[in-house]
Scaffold this motif. Structure first.
Motif, PDB file in Angstrom:
ATOM      1  N   GLU A 136      15.552   7.476  -1.539  1.00 54.09           N
ATOM      2  CA  GLU A 136      14.484   7.785  -0.586  1.00 54.09           C
ATOM      3  C   GLU A 136      13.350   8.517  -1.290  1.00 54.09           C
ATOM      4  OE1 GLU A 136      13.622  10.632   3.291  1.00 54.09           O
ATOM      5  OE2 GLU A 136      14.750  11.295   1.531  1.00 54.09           O
ATOM      6  N   GLY A 137      13.709   9.478  -2.139  1.00 55.74           N
ATOM      7  CA  GLY A 137      12.699  10.267  -2.828  1.00 55.74           C
ATOM      8  C   GLY A 137      11.858   9.451  -3.785  1.00 55.74           C
ATOM      9  N   VAL A 138      12.495   8.548  -4.525  1.00 55.34           N
ATOM     10  CA  VAL A 138      11.749   7.698  -5.450  1.00 55.34           C
ATOM     11  C   VAL A 138      10.812   6.777  -4.672  1.00 55.34           C
ATOM     12  CG1 VAL A 138      11.941   5.897  -7.218  1.00 55.34           C
ATOM     13  CG2 VAL A 138      13.550   7.815  -7.207  1.00 55.34           C
ATOM     14  N   ALA A 139      11.295   6.254  -3.553  1.00 53.31           N
ATOM     15  CA  ALA A 139      10.489   5.323  -2.754  1.00 53.31           C
ATOM     16  C   ALA A 139       9.317   6.016  -2.067  1.00 53.31           C
ATOM     17  CB  ALA A 139      11.369   4.639  -1.708  1.00 53.31           C
ATOM     18  N   LYS A 140       9.522   7.266  -1.617  1.00 47.36           N
ATOM     19  CA  LYS A 140       8.538   7.893  -0.728  1.00 47.36           C
ATOM     20  C   LYS A 140       7.958   9.195  -1.269  1.00 47.36           C
ATOM     21  CE  LYS A 140      11.088   8.297   2.974  1.00 47.36           C
ATOM     22  NZ  LYS A 140      11.564   8.470   4.349  1.00 47.36           N
ATOM     23  N   HIS A 141       8.081   9.482  -2.576  1.00 46.63           N
ATOM     24  CA  HIS A 141       7.604  10.779  -3.061  1.00 46.63           C
ATOM     25  C   HIS A 141       6.088  10.926  -2.929  1.00 46.63           C
ATOM     26  CE1 HIS A 141       7.232   8.341  -6.780  1.00 46.63           C
ATOM     27  NE2 HIS A 141       6.261   9.173  -7.115  1.00 46.63           N
ATOM     28  N   ASN A 142       5.380   9.808  -2.750  1.00 51.13           N
ATOM     29  CA  ASN A 142       3.932   9.877  -2.518  1.00 51.13           C
ATOM     30  C   ASN A 142       3.563   9.736  -1.043  1.00 51.13           C
ATOM     31  OD1 ASN A 142       3.165  10.264  -5.216  1.00 51.13           O
ATOM     32  ND2 ASN A 142       3.318   8.080  -5.641  1.00 51.13           N
ATOM     33  N   GLY A 143       4.564   9.691  -0.167  1.00 48.54           N
ATOM     34  CA  GLY A 143       4.288   9.598   1.260  1.00 48.54           C
ATOM     35  C   GLY A 143       4.969   8.400   1.898  1.00 48.54           C
ATOM     36  N   PRO A 144       4.855   8.253   3.229  1.00 45.46           N
ATOM     37  CA  PRO A 144       5.479   7.119   3.926  1.00 45.46           C
ATOM     38  C   PRO A 144       4.963   5.787   3.396  1.00 45.46           C
ATOM     39  CG  PRO A 144       4.721   8.785   5.489  1.00 45.46           C
ATOM     40  CD  PRO A 144       4.159   9.167   4.159  1.00 45.46           C
ATOM     41  N   CYS A 145       5.825   4.778   3.453  1.00 46.58           N
ATOM     42  CA  CYS A 145       5.468   3.442   2.969  1.00 46.58           C
ATOM     43  C   CYS A 145       5.050   2.512   4.103  1.00 46.58           C
ATOM     44  CB  CYS A 145       6.649   2.824   2.223  1.00 46.58           C
ATOM     45  SG  CYS A 145       7.247   3.829   0.850  1.00 46.58           S
ATOM     46  N   LEU A 146       5.335   2.910   5.338  1.00 47.50           N
ATOM     47  CA  LEU A 146       4.981   2.118   6.514  1.00 47.50           C
ATOM     48  C   LEU A 146       4.329   3.019   7.556  1.00 47.50           C
ATOM     49  CD1 LEU A 146       8.305   0.087   7.029  1.00 47.50           C
ATOM     50  CD2 LEU A 146       6.186  -0.777   6.015  1.00 47.50           C
ATOM     51  N   ARG A 147       3.558   2.419   8.446  1.00 48.49           N
ATOM     52  CA  ARG A 147       3.053   3.162   9.596  1.00 48.49           C
ATOM     53  C   ARG A 147       4.194   3.398  10.583  1.00 48.49           C
ATOM     54  NH1 ARG A 147      -0.608  -0.976   9.152  1.00 48.49           N
ATOM     55  NH2 ARG A 147       0.160  -1.878  11.106  1.00 48.49           N
ATOM     56  N   LYS A 148       4.022   4.317  11.498  1.00 44.55           N
ATOM     57  CA  LYS A 148       5.051   4.616  12.489  1.00 44.55           C
ATOM     58  C   LYS A 148       5.477   3.347  13.223  1.00 44.55           C
ATOM     59  CE  LYS A 148       5.867   9.055  12.279  1.00 44.55           C
ATOM     60  NZ  LYS A 148       7.225   9.547  11.927  1.00 44.55           N
ATOM     61  N   LYS A 149       6.788   3.120  13.247  1.00 43.19           N
ATOM     62  CA  LYS A 149       7.415   1.993  13.943  1.00 43.19           C
ATOM     63  C   LYS A 149       7.096   0.636  13.319  1.00 43.19           C
ATOM     64  CE  LYS A 149       8.973   4.906  17.009  1.00 43.19           C
ATOM     65  NZ  LYS A 149      10.400   5.323  16.983  1.00 43.19           N
ATOM     66  N   GLN A 150       6.367   0.614  12.198  1.00 40.03           N
ATOM     67  CA  GLN A 150       6.072  -0.657  11.537  1.00 40.03           C
ATOM     68  C   GLN A 150       7.342  -1.208  10.893  1.00 40.03           C
ATOM     69  OE1 GLN A 150       3.236  -0.406   8.308  1.00 40.03           O
ATOM     70  NE2 GLN A 150       2.584  -2.529   8.552  1.00 40.03           N
ATOM     71  N   GLN A 151       7.575  -2.487  11.037  1.00 39.66           N
ATOM     72  CA  GLN A 151       8.778  -3.109  10.507  1.00 39.66           C
ATOM     73  C   GLN A 151       8.597  -3.503   9.041  1.00 39.66           C
ATOM     74  OE1 GLN A 151      11.781  -3.361  12.236  1.00 39.66           O
ATOM     75  NE2 GLN A 151      10.584  -2.003  13.575  1.00 39.66           N
ATOM     76  N   PRO A 152       9.665  -3.374   8.243  1.00 39.87           N
ATOM     77  CA  PRO A 152       9.578  -3.794   6.837  1.00 39.87           C
ATOM     78  C   PRO A 152       9.278  -5.283   6.725  1.00 39.87           C
ATOM     79  CG  PRO A 152      11.563  -2.499   7.238  1.00 39.87           C
ATOM     80  CD  PRO A 152      10.982  -2.820   8.578  1.00 39.87           C
ATOM     81  N   ASP A 153       8.359  -5.614   5.843  1.00 38.55           N
ATOM     82  CA  ASP A 153       7.978  -7.013   5.659  1.00 38.55           C
ATOM     83  C   ASP A 153       7.357  -7.148   4.272  1.00 38.55           C
ATOM     84  OD1 ASP A 153       5.743  -9.323   5.998  1.00 38.55           O
ATOM     85  OD2 ASP A 153       7.438  -9.683   7.335  1.00 38.55           O
ATOM     86  N   LEU A 154       7.511  -8.306   3.662  1.00 41.70           N
ATOM     87  CA  LEU A 154       6.953  -8.520   2.320  1.00 41.70           C
ATOM     88  C   LEU A 154       5.432  -8.443   2.296  1.00 41.70           C
ATOM     89  CD1 LEU A 154       9.023 -11.275   0.470  1.00 41.70           C
ATOM     90  CD2 LEU A 154       8.474  -8.968  -0.319  1.00 41.70           C
ATOM     91  N   SER A 155       4.807  -8.583   3.457  1.00 41.83           N
ATOM     92  CA  SER A 155       3.346  -8.486   3.493  1.00 41.83           C
ATOM     93  C   SER A 155       2.867  -7.046   3.359  1.00 41.83           C
ATOM     94  CB  SER A 155       2.807  -9.089   4.793  1.00 41.83           C
ATOM     95  OG  SER A 155       3.268  -8.347   5.914  1.00 41.83           O
ATOM     96  N   VAL A 156       3.768  -6.078   3.595  1.00 44.79           N
ATOM     97  CA  VAL A 156       3.366  -4.668   3.535  1.00 44.79           C
ATOM     98  C   VAL A 156       4.184  -3.855   2.541  1.00 44.79           C
ATOM     99  CG1 VAL A 156       2.402  -4.582   5.856  1.00 44.79           C
ATOM    100  CG2 VAL A 156       4.845  -4.141   5.530  1.00 44.79           C
ATOM    101  N   LEU A 157       5.287  -4.410   2.037  1.00 45.07           N
ATOM    102  CA  LEU A 157       6.137  -3.698   1.087  1.00 45.07           C
ATOM    103  C   LEU A 157       6.258  -4.488  -0.210  1.00 45.07           C
ATOM    104  CD1 LEU A 157       9.181  -2.498   3.258  1.00 45.07           C
ATOM    105  CD2 LEU A 157       7.238  -1.122   2.474  1.00 45.07           C
ATOM    106  N   PRO A 158       6.345  -3.795  -1.346  1.00 46.23           N
ATOM    107  CA  PRO A 158       6.631  -4.501  -2.601  1.00 46.23           C
ATOM    108  C   PRO A 158       8.047  -5.061  -2.581  1.00 46.23           C
ATOM    109  CG  PRO A 158       6.641  -2.126  -2.941  1.00 46.23           C
ATOM    110  CD  PRO A 158       6.163  -2.353  -1.546  1.00 46.23           C
ATOM    111  N   VAL A 159       8.319  -5.983  -3.474  1.00 44.88           N
ATOM    112  CA  VAL A 159       9.508  -6.825  -3.374  1.00 44.88           C
ATOM    113  C   VAL A 159      10.822  -6.047  -3.434  1.00 44.88           C
ATOM    114  CG1 VAL A 159       9.432  -7.346  -5.860  1.00 44.88           C
ATOM    115  CG2 VAL A 159      10.627  -8.885  -4.299  1.00 44.88           C
ATOM    116  N   THR A 160      10.961  -5.097  -4.361  1.00 43.69           N
ATOM    117  CA  THR A 160      12.234  -4.384  -4.489  1.00 43.69           C
ATOM    118  C   THR A 160      12.490  -3.496  -3.284  1.00 43.69           C
ATOM    119  OG1 THR A 160      11.967  -4.363  -6.896  1.00 43.69           O
ATOM    120  CG2 THR A 160      13.619  -2.886  -5.972  1.00 43.69           C
TER     121      THR A 160
END
Length: 415
Positions: A170-194
Motif C-alpha cells: 500500500e505504501g509503495v503504491a500510494k506514498h505520493n497520495g491516492p491513485c483513484l478518486r473517491k469511489k472510482q473503480q480500478p481500470d486500466l484507463s486510470v491505473l498503470p498495468v501492475t
C-alpha cells in the motif's frame, strides 16, 4: 490476503514489535492485513522488518548503486547515486517516523523500495522509455517498483516477487497520495498495468490516502532530493552560494551559520547549511503533521487513510519556500547544458535498445528470451514490449551503455 495475525499466534512470537510505544494511528505489525501468499512469520523479526530485509537483499536494490540520481555514475565519486539517495530518504523517514510514534520499520521499508523501478539515467531514461511504451501499455517508475516487488524478484519456491505485507505494498503504491478518486473503480484507463493487476488480488484502498508511515516516506523523498541536489549542484559549479542566498529560506540559514561560525570555510559552510536546511524541513513537517493529526482526531491507521487531505505535510510557508527552490534547481541545474547533452544521448540509447530488442528478442540474454516466450511475446506485441521494458528498466547506467555499444559498435568483441 490472509486475515490479520491472530492474537494467540502473536503470543508465541519472541520479538518486541517496537522499541517505543506506538501511537494509536500507527500501523502495528501484529495487526497487519497479511501477505498475498500466507507464510509462517518469524519468531525474531516483525513482518515489517522482514519486508525491509527482503528489499535490502533484492537484486534491484543492489543495482541502485550504478543508477543515476542526477549525474551519471562516471562523472564523479562524490555525487549522489540512486542508492545513496535512497539511503538518505530512509534515514529521514526513520527520524520522522520515530518522532511521530509510528512504525519505523514500515516507513523504512517503503523508503528503501520507492525508487527500485527507476530506469538507467534517472528521469531522462524514464521519459525515453515512456515514449517507447506509450502505445504498448505505458511505463511509470512507481509502477515498475511495484512490478519488481510482486513479480520480477524471483527468489522463493512458492511465489513470485518478495511477498511483502499489505501495508508495505500500500505504501509503495500510494506514498505520493491516492491513485483513484473517491469511489472510482480500478481500470486500466486510470491505473498503470501492475497496480491494476494487483488491485484484482487485494484491495489497497486506492481512493484513500496511505498510512502515516507511507506519507513519511514520501515527504522524506522530497526533503532528501531537494537538499542533496543543492549540494551536488554547488559541487558541479552550476550555481553559487551567493545565488542561493537570494532565496529567503536559504539566505537566512547561510547568514545564521556565518554569524555562529565567523571565518568558516566554504566547504564546511555548505555542509552546515545543508544540515540546517534538512533540520528546518523536518521540524516543519513534524509540527504541521502533529497539527493535522489532532485536527482529524486520528485514533487508528484508517482515520489517516480516510482523511480529506494528506496528513504528513509541509506548512504552507515551507511548501512555498520549497517550490521556489525547485524552480531554481530546474532552471539552473536540471536544464544545464551538460545535463541536456546527456539527455540527447539517452534519447538515442534507450529507444535504440528498445527497438532492437522488440524487433528481435533473441538479441537479449537467454533467460530474458524465455520470459518473452513464457509471456506470449512471440505473437503478442504488448507482452513482448513489456518484457523488453523490464529488461531495459532494470539496467544500470553502465550496463545500458555497454549493451548499446555491443549492438551498435560494429567492432565490439571483434577487436
Amino acid at each position: 490476503m490472509p486475515q490479520a495475525l491472530a492474537n494467540d499466534d502473536q503470543n508465541t512470537l519472541a520479538y518486541n514489535y517496537c522499541a517505543l510505544p506506538l501511537a494509536s494511528y500507527a500501523c502495528r505489525p501484529d495487526q497487519s492485513k497479511g501477505r498475498l501468499f500466507e507464510e509462517e512469520e518469524s519468531r525474531h523479526r516483525t513482518p515489517f522488518q522482514r519486508d525491509r530485509d527482503r528489499i535490502i537483499h533484492s537484486s534491484a536494490f543492489r543495482r541502485l548503486k550504478y543508477k543515476t540520481q542526477v549525474f551519471v555514475y562516471h562523472e564523479g565519486d562524490h555525487y549522489r547515486t540512486r542508492l545513496t539517495h535512497t539511503l538518505e530518504v530512509s534515514q529521514i523517514a526513520r527520524t520522522l517516523a520515530r518522532a511521530l510514534l509510528v512504525n519505523e520499520d514500515l516507513a523504512e521499508g517503503i523508503a528503501l523500495s520507492h525508487d527500485l523501478g527507476h530506469t538507467p539515467f534517472a528521469h531522462m531514461g524514464e521519459e525515453a522509455l515512456k515514449k517507447c511504451m506509450d502505445a504498448l501499455g505505458g511505463f511509470e517508475h512507481n509502477d515498475q517498483s511495484l512490478r519488481i516487488l510482486v513479480q520480477l524478484e524471483n527468489k522463493y519456491p512458492r511465489f513470485q516477487g518478495l511477498n511483502l505485507t499489505w501495508e508495505t505494498l500500500e505504501g509503495v503504491a500510494k506514498h505520493n497520495g491516492p491513485c483513484l478518486r473517491k469511489k472510482q473503480q480500478p481500470d486500466l484507463s486510470v491505473l498503470p498495468v501492475t497496480l491494476f493487476e494487483l488491485s484484482k488480488k487485494t484491495d489497497l484502498k486506492l481512493d484513500q490516502y496511505a498510512s502515516v508511515e507511507a506519507q513519511v516516506a514520501g515527504i522524506a523523498d522530497d526533503i532528501a532530493y531537494n537538499n542533496h541536489d543543492v549540494e551536488d549542484g554547488l559541487r558541479a559549479g552550476f550555481f553559487t552560494l551567493e545565488e542561493l542566498a537570494q532565496m529567503p529560506f536559504i539566505g537566512n540559514i547561510i547568514e545564521n551559520v556565518k554569524k555562529s561560525y565567523p571565518g568558516i570555510t566554504p566547504t564546511i559552510l555548505v555542509a552546515e547549511m545543508i544540515r540546517d536546511m534538512i533540520g528546518a524541513m523536518v521540524t516543519d513537517v513534524l509540527e504541521e503533521s502533529q497539527k493535522r493529526l489532532k485536527e482529524i482526531k486520528a485514533s487508528s491507521p484508517d482515520d489517516v487513510r480516510q482523511a480529506s487531505r494528506q496528513t504528513v505535510a509541509f506548512s504552507p510557508k515551507m511548501f512555498d519556500d520549497i517550490e521556489a527552490l525547485r524552480s531554481f534547481l530546474y532552471a539552473r541545474m536540471y536544464r544545464h547544458y551538460s545535463l541536456q547533452r546527456i539527455w540527447a544521448k539517452v534519447e538515442r540509447i534507450i529507444p535504440d535498445l528498445f527497438t532492437s530488442f522488440t524487433n528481435k528478442y533473441t538479441l537479449m540474454p537467454d533467460h530474458w528470451q524465455r520470459r518473452v516466450e513464457e509471456a506470449g511475446g512471440l505473437t503478442n506485441d504488448k507482452a513482448r514490449a513489456r518484457i523488453v521494458c523490464d529488461y531495459i528498466a532494470g539496467m544500470t547506467d553502465r550496463y545500458a551503455i555497454r549493451e548499446h555499444e555491443r549492438l551498435y559498435d560494429l567492432y565490439w568483441d571483434l577487436k
